[in-house]
Motif scaffolding. Structure first.
Motif, mmCIF file in Angstrom:
data_model
loop_
_atom_site.group_PDB
_atom_site.id
_atom_site.type_symbol
_atom_site.label_atom_id
_atom_site.label_comp_id
_atom_site.label_asym_id
_atom_site.label_seq_id
_atom_site.Cartn_x
_atom_site.Cartn_y
_atom_site.Cartn_z
ATOM 1 N N LYS A 269 0.807 -1.227 0.000
ATOM 2 C CA LYS A 269 0.000 0.000 0.000
ATOM 3 C C LYS A 269 0.839 1.276 0.000
ATOM 4 O O LYS A 269 0.437 2.278 -0.585
ATOM 5 N N TYR A 270 2.042 1.238 0.610
ATOM 6 C CA TYR A 270 2.851 2.463 0.621
ATOM 7 C C TYR A 270 3.325 2.815 -0.797
ATOM 8 O O TYR A 270 3.405 3.980 -1.157
ATOM 9 N N VAL A 271 3.641 1.765 -1.558
ATOM 10 C CA VAL A 271 4.094 1.996 -2.944
ATOM 11 C C VAL A 271 2.921 2.514 -3.777
ATOM 12 O O VAL A 271 3.043 3.495 -4.519
ATOM 13 N N LYS A 272 1.765 1.881 -3.591
ATOM 14 C CA LYS A 272 0.573 2.313 -4.344
ATOM 15 C C LYS A 272 0.215 3.756 -3.964
ATOM 16 O O LYS A 272 -0.199 4.554 -4.793
ATOM 17 N N TRP A 273 0.363 4.038 -2.694
ATOM 18 C CA TRP A 273 0.032 5.397 -2.235
ATOM 19 C C TRP A 273 0.988 6.416 -2.840
ATOM 20 O O TRP A 273 0.555 7.438 -3.378
ATOM 21 N N PHE A 274 2.284 6.107 -2.796
ATOM 22 C CA PHE A 274 3.244 7.031 -3.406
ATOM 23 C C PHE A 274 2.870 7.272 -4.868
ATOM 24 O O PHE A 274 2.844 8.413 -5.343
ATOM 25 N N ILE A 346 8.215 16.953 -9.861
ATOM 26 C CA ILE A 346 8.893 15.656 -9.788
ATOM 27 C C ILE A 346 10.051 15.724 -8.782
ATOM 28 O O ILE A 346 10.251 14.801 -7.988
ATOM 29 N N TRP A 347 10.778 16.822 -8.778
ATOM 30 C CA TRP A 347 11.856 17.001 -7.777
ATOM 31 C C TRP A 347 11.266 16.901 -6.364
ATOM 32 O O TRP A 347 11.804 16.224 -5.488
ATOM 33 N N ASN A 348 10.119 17.555 -6.181
ATOM 34 C CA ASN A 348 9.461 17.511 -4.870
ATOM 35 C C ASN A 348 9.046 16.082 -4.508
ATOM 36 O O ASN A 348 9.169 15.663 -3.354
ATOM 37 N N LEU A 349 8.574 15.344 -5.509
ATOM 38 C CA LEU A 349 8.146 13.967 -5.251
ATOM 39 C C LEU A 349 9.343 13.083 -4.897
ATOM 40 O O LEU A 349 9.221 12.136 -4.120
ATOM 41 N N GLN A 350 10.493 13.424 -5.455
ATOM 42 C CA GLN A 350 11.712 12.698 -5.104
ATOM 43 C C GLN A 350 12.041 12.915 -3.624
ATOM 44 O O GLN A 350 12.380 11.979 -2.911
ATOM 45 N N LYS A 351 11.913 14.142 -3.166
ATOM 46 C CA LYS A 351 12.151 14.457 -1.749
ATOM 47 C C LYS A 351 11.139 13.705 -0.887
ATOM 48 O O LYS A 351 11.447 13.234 0.201
ATOM 49 N N PHE A 352 9.933 13.612 -1.397
ATOM 50 C CA PHE A 352 8.863 12.896 -0.684
ATOM 51 C C PHE A 352 9.228 11.412 -0.549
ATOM 52 O O PHE A 352 9.086 10.818 0.527
ATOM 53 N N ALA A 353 9.726 10.831 -1.639
ATOM 54 C CA ALA A 353 10.133 9.420 -1.602
ATOM 55 C C ALA A 353 11.250 9.229 -0.583
ATOM 56 O O ALA A 353 11.244 8.264 0.194
ATOM 57 N N GLU A 354 12.207 10.168 -0.543
ATOM 58 C CA GLU A 354 13.304 10.073 0.438
ATOM 59 C C GLU A 354 12.740 10.122 1.855
ATOM 60 O O GLU A 354 13.202 9.416 2.743
ATOM 61 N N SER A 367 10.817 -0.177 -6.068
ATOM 62 C CA SER A 367 9.578 0.011 -6.857
ATOM 63 C C SER A 367 9.291 1.505 -7.014
ATOM 64 O O SER A 367 8.871 1.963 -8.083
ATOM 65 N N ILE A 368 9.524 2.253 -5.943
ATOM 66 C CA ILE A 368 9.249 3.696 -6.003
ATOM 67 C C ILE A 368 10.224 4.383 -6.953
ATOM 68 O O ILE A 368 9.843 5.282 -7.706
ATOM 69 N N LYS A 369 11.483 3.926 -6.954
ATOM 70 C CA LYS A 369 12.460 4.489 -7.906
ATOM 71 C C LYS A 369 11.965 4.287 -9.333
ATOM 72 O O LYS A 369 12.087 5.178 -10.186
ATOM 73 N N GLU A 370 11.432 3.089 -9.590
ATOM 74 C CA GLU A 370 10.919 2.817 -10.953
ATOM 75 C C GLU A 370 9.729 3.727 -11.290
ATOM 76 O O GLU A 370 9.606 4.206 -12.412
ATOM 77 N N ILE A 371 8.882 3.944 -10.298
ATOM 78 C CA ILE A 371 7.732 4.844 -10.533
ATOM 79 C C ILE A 371 8.249 6.242 -10.881
ATOM 80 O O ILE A 371 7.805 6.855 -11.856
ATOM 81 N N ILE A 372 9.219 6.702 -10.107
ATOM 82 C CA ILE A 372 9.762 8.051 -10.349
ATOM 83 C C ILE A 372 10.361 8.135 -11.759
ATOM 84 O O ILE A 372 10.177 9.135 -12.461
ATOM 85 N N ALA A 373 11.023 7.065 -12.168
ATOM 86 C CA ALA A 373 11.660 7.075 -13.498
ATOM 87 C C ALA A 373 10.633 7.267 -14.614
ATOM 88 O O ALA A 373 10.961 7.769 -15.690
ATOM 89 N N GLY A 374 9.387 6.888 -14.348
ATOM 90 C CA GLY A 374 8.358 7.004 -15.398
ATOM 91 C C GLY A 374 7.573 8.311 -15.350
ATOM 92 O O GLY A 374 6.715 8.552 -16.204
ATOM 93 N N LEU A 375 7.845 9.160 -14.348
ATOM 94 C CA LEU A 375 6.979 10.329 -14.151
ATOM 95 C C LEU A 375 7.127 11.394 -15.232
ATOM 96 O O LEU A 375 6.149 12.037 -15.623
ATOM 97 N N GLU A 376 8.357 11.557 -15.717
ATOM 98 C CA GLU A 376 8.570 12.606 -16.707
ATOM 99 C C GLU A 376 7.773 12.305 -17.982
ATOM 100 O O GLU A 376 7.106 13.194 -18.524
ATOM 101 N N ASP A 377 7.833 11.039 -18.425
ATOM 102 C CA ASP A 377 7.068 10.668 -19.629
ATOM 103 C C ASP A 377 5.577 10.813 -19.371
ATOM 104 O O ASP A 377 4.818 11.264 -20.225
ATOM 105 N N TYR A 378 5.168 10.415 -18.167
ATOM 106 C CA TYR A 378 3.739 10.472 -17.837
ATOM 107 C C TYR A 378 3.212 11.897 -17.958
ATOM 108 O O TYR A 378 2.220 12.162 -18.630
ATOM 109 N N VAL A 379 3.917 12.828 -17.326
ATOM 110 C CA VAL A 379 3.408 14.205 -17.334
ATOM 111 C C VAL A 379 3.576 14.829 -18.720
ATOM 112 O O VAL A 379 2.727 15.601 -19.179
ATOM 113 N N GLY A 380 4.647 14.437 -19.431
ATOM 114 C CA GLY A 380 4.847 14.937 -20.797
ATOM 115 C C GLY A 380 3.664 14.559 -21.685
ATOM 116 O O GLY A 380 3.122 15.398 -22.424
ATOM 117 N N ASP A 381 3.243 13.302 -21.581
ATOM 118 C CA ASP A 381 2.099 12.836 -22.384
ATOM 119 C C ASP A 381 0.822 13.585 -21.997
ATOM 120 O O ASP A 381 0.026 13.960 -22.848
#
Ligand code: AMP
Ligand code: MG
Length: 547
Positions: A269-274, A346-354, A367-381
């Motif tokens: 749930k923590y990963v899903k929540w992030f 996204i920078w802020n979300l990285q701080k949040f993950a930390e 898993s959270i690192k992988e989610i972060i890696a996909g965020l730029e494409d997600y928001v770009g789309d």
């Protein structure tokens, strides 16, 4: 038969109106909060010296009474929609003395529990330690007739343990800006906290240096009634990590998930929540980019875990398009420029993950690192899709990034208006769009059509529409729904503020009405020039953080 149908329809209409009217609360004494509020399950610090700055420990909230606004009070404006839709209040209540006293922090609602929230945050890229509600009080939890849970909050309601060097107050000009933007953004389809009402005092003065010129002057103090399902920010978790209060962090995350993300369950749930916090915030940013909204202060304490736009300060809506637009005069490095907003969130979300690391397993951290890696494409789309809709297109094809990019370059080169260009493109027949002599009545198109590539770009746009089989009617309908006529431009707000400083609240009240329907032409707004070229005095208008 026909006649009786009409009679039934008329009766139904009357009954419908009666039933909604009777369902609304007219007497504030009949209005009750849930007791105890759900957040009372979280640790609340009960320091009797509530208005002395202190590093609070092992608590999510502090129990703090409001310090009511003093002197003669006036209702500046109220959002009928927020009062009635969210709080079940008859908008007439806003004019009563009880309600004005309530917004001023004098009158407690039965069942309420007044608290201030403890949070920290990264400001302009650096850890600032404890911040917290330094001038805001959460009053309680209201469960409305639709079963939704909301937390009414006052902003400007006095000192708290989190006030640091501040006086716990806010002034009329910045509260008016927050009030109007919250409601306008809501109607523009931006996920946001809401604003119910704004009250000002004639006599309660505070000192502010509006332009940071070294000359402070007294200004009238005000209070805004803000509304949100909850007020947790990324910094709510960051402070607990910094203070190594790991058990409390787990407890707070479990609480937030249970109460505000009840569909999230199970081991991960923590990963899903992030993931949901991240994607909600990026969905929010995509809506900002679509209407030219620049928040101005995207610190981690100003990012809600619910993905709502929060803490309207020196924000700005674009007039002429400029990618590096910075409305905040204190942002020398242009950290929070318009076109940097997605990457900064996204920078802020990285701080949040930390911050969440102490409650995550190694696998979950990965898993959270992988989610972060996909965020730029997600928001770009998301943003590309938003811009294509602004052009009347509903699908995405190869070459679309270039199509949109070229338009934005021409807009910037010709200083044409962000809002008006898109709006006017949907008001002119596509066959006339490439012909600058046919665009004279459309002031922003007249500007952009001066770009030497304009004609060839319109040809390309026309071919793209044909390829997607979008006819002219569909194009114009889509565009009129997503391209507003009116946005709260700084110059419009400045005029409403100047009037309000003289106790003339006509303009601010009119603004709330106009922004209830930002996609429709409004005669009064037209008379005031709200969709016309902004006046020259407003060019380059900036706002300071002084509020
Ligand atoms: P803001 O820039 O409004 O998001 O505020 C950043 C932090 O400063 C928050 O912790 C606020 O509560 C606090 N703050 C800002 N202005 C005041 C004030 N006048 N009095 C007390 N705290 C304030
Ligand atoms: Mg803030």
């Amino acid at each position: 038969m026909r006649r009786s149908l009409f009679v039934t329809a008329a009766l139904y209409k009357q009954y419908g109106e009666m039933s909604t009217a009777t369902a609304k609360i007219v007497n504030l004494n009949d209005w009750k909060f849930k007791h105890p509020p759900s957040y009372a399950k979280l640790p609340i610090d009960d320091n009797p010296e509530y208005n002395v700055p202190v590093a609070v420990k092992n608590a999510v909230f502090s129990k703090v009474p409001t310090e009511p606004l003093t002197g003669k009070l006036r209702l500046v404006c109220a959002s009928e929609n927020a009062l009635s839709d969210i709080l079940d209040l008859d908008p007439k209540v806003a004019g009563t003395e009880e309600f004005i006293d309530f917004v001023a922090g004098k009158h407690a609602v039965e069942g309420g529990l007044t608290v201030c929230h403890r949070y920290g945050g990264h400001q302009f890229g650096f850890w600032s330690d404890q911040l917290g509600d330094g001038r805001a009080h959460i009053l309680g939890e209201y469960v409305n007739s639709k079963g939704e849970s909301w937390q009414p909050q006052l902003k400007g309601s006095g000192e708290t343990p989190y006030s640091r060097f501040g006086d716990g107050r806010t002034v009329l000009r910045s509260s008016l800006r927050e009030m109007v933007a919250s409601e306008a953004c809501y109607h523009l389809g931006i996920p946001t906290t809401r604003a119910g009402a704004l009250v000002v005092s004639d006599d309660h003065k505070v000192w502010r240096d509006k332009t940071y010129s070294g000359h402070a002057r007294p200004e009238r103090a005000a209070v805004v009634l803000r509304l949100a399902p909850a007020w947790y920010r990324l910094g709510s978790l960051e402070i607990l990590q910094r203070r190594q209060e790991v058990d409390l962090m787990r407890r707070l995350v479990d609480f937030i998930v249970e109460h505000h993300f009840p569909h999230i369950t199970g081991e991960d749930k923590y990963v899903k929540w992030f993931s949901e916090v991240a994607h909600r915030n990026l969905d929010m940013v995509a809506t900002w980019q679509g209407v030219g909204f620049t928040h101005g202060v995207l610190n981690t304490d100003n990012i809600s875990v619910l993905g709502l736009t929060i803490d309207y300060g020196p924000y700005g809506f674009l007039d002429h398009y400029y990618g590096s637009y910075v409305p905040n005069s204190s942002d020398d490095m242009a950290r929070y420029a318009f076109d940097k907003q997605p990457q900064i969130v996204i920078w802020n979300l990285q701080k949040f993950a930390e911050a969440l690391a102490p409650i995550l397993t190694d696998e979950q951290t990965e898993s959270i690192k992988e989610i972060i890696a996909g965020l730029e494409d997600y928001v770009g789309d998301k943003i590309l899709h938003t811009y294509l809709r602004k052009l009347g297109l509903t699908d995405t094809r190869a070459g679309d990034v270039k199509l949109v990019g070229e338009l934005m370059i021409m807009m910037q080169q010709t200083t044409s208006d962000f809002t008006a260009t898109f709006r006017q493109m949907g008001e002119v027949d596509i066959s006339d769009l490439g012909d600058s002599s046919a665009l004279e009545s459309k002031w922003s198109l007249a500007k952009i059509s001066q770009a030497k590539e304009w004609g060839s770009w319109v040809d390309k746009y026309r071919r793209r529409l044909t390829d997607a089989a979008v006819n002219e009617e569909q194009r114009c309908t889509t565009m009129s729904k997503v391209n507003p006529v009116y946005v709260p431009r700084n110059w419009i707000l400045q005029e409403a503020i100047a009037d309000a400083e003289n106790n003339d609240f006509t303009k601010v009240r009119l603004l709330l009405k106009i922004f209830e329907r930002p996609y429709e032409i409004n005669d009064e707004a037209e008379k005031l020039g709200y969709s016309a070229q902004p006046p020259s005095w407003s060019y380059g208008l900036k706002l300071s953080c002084s509020s």
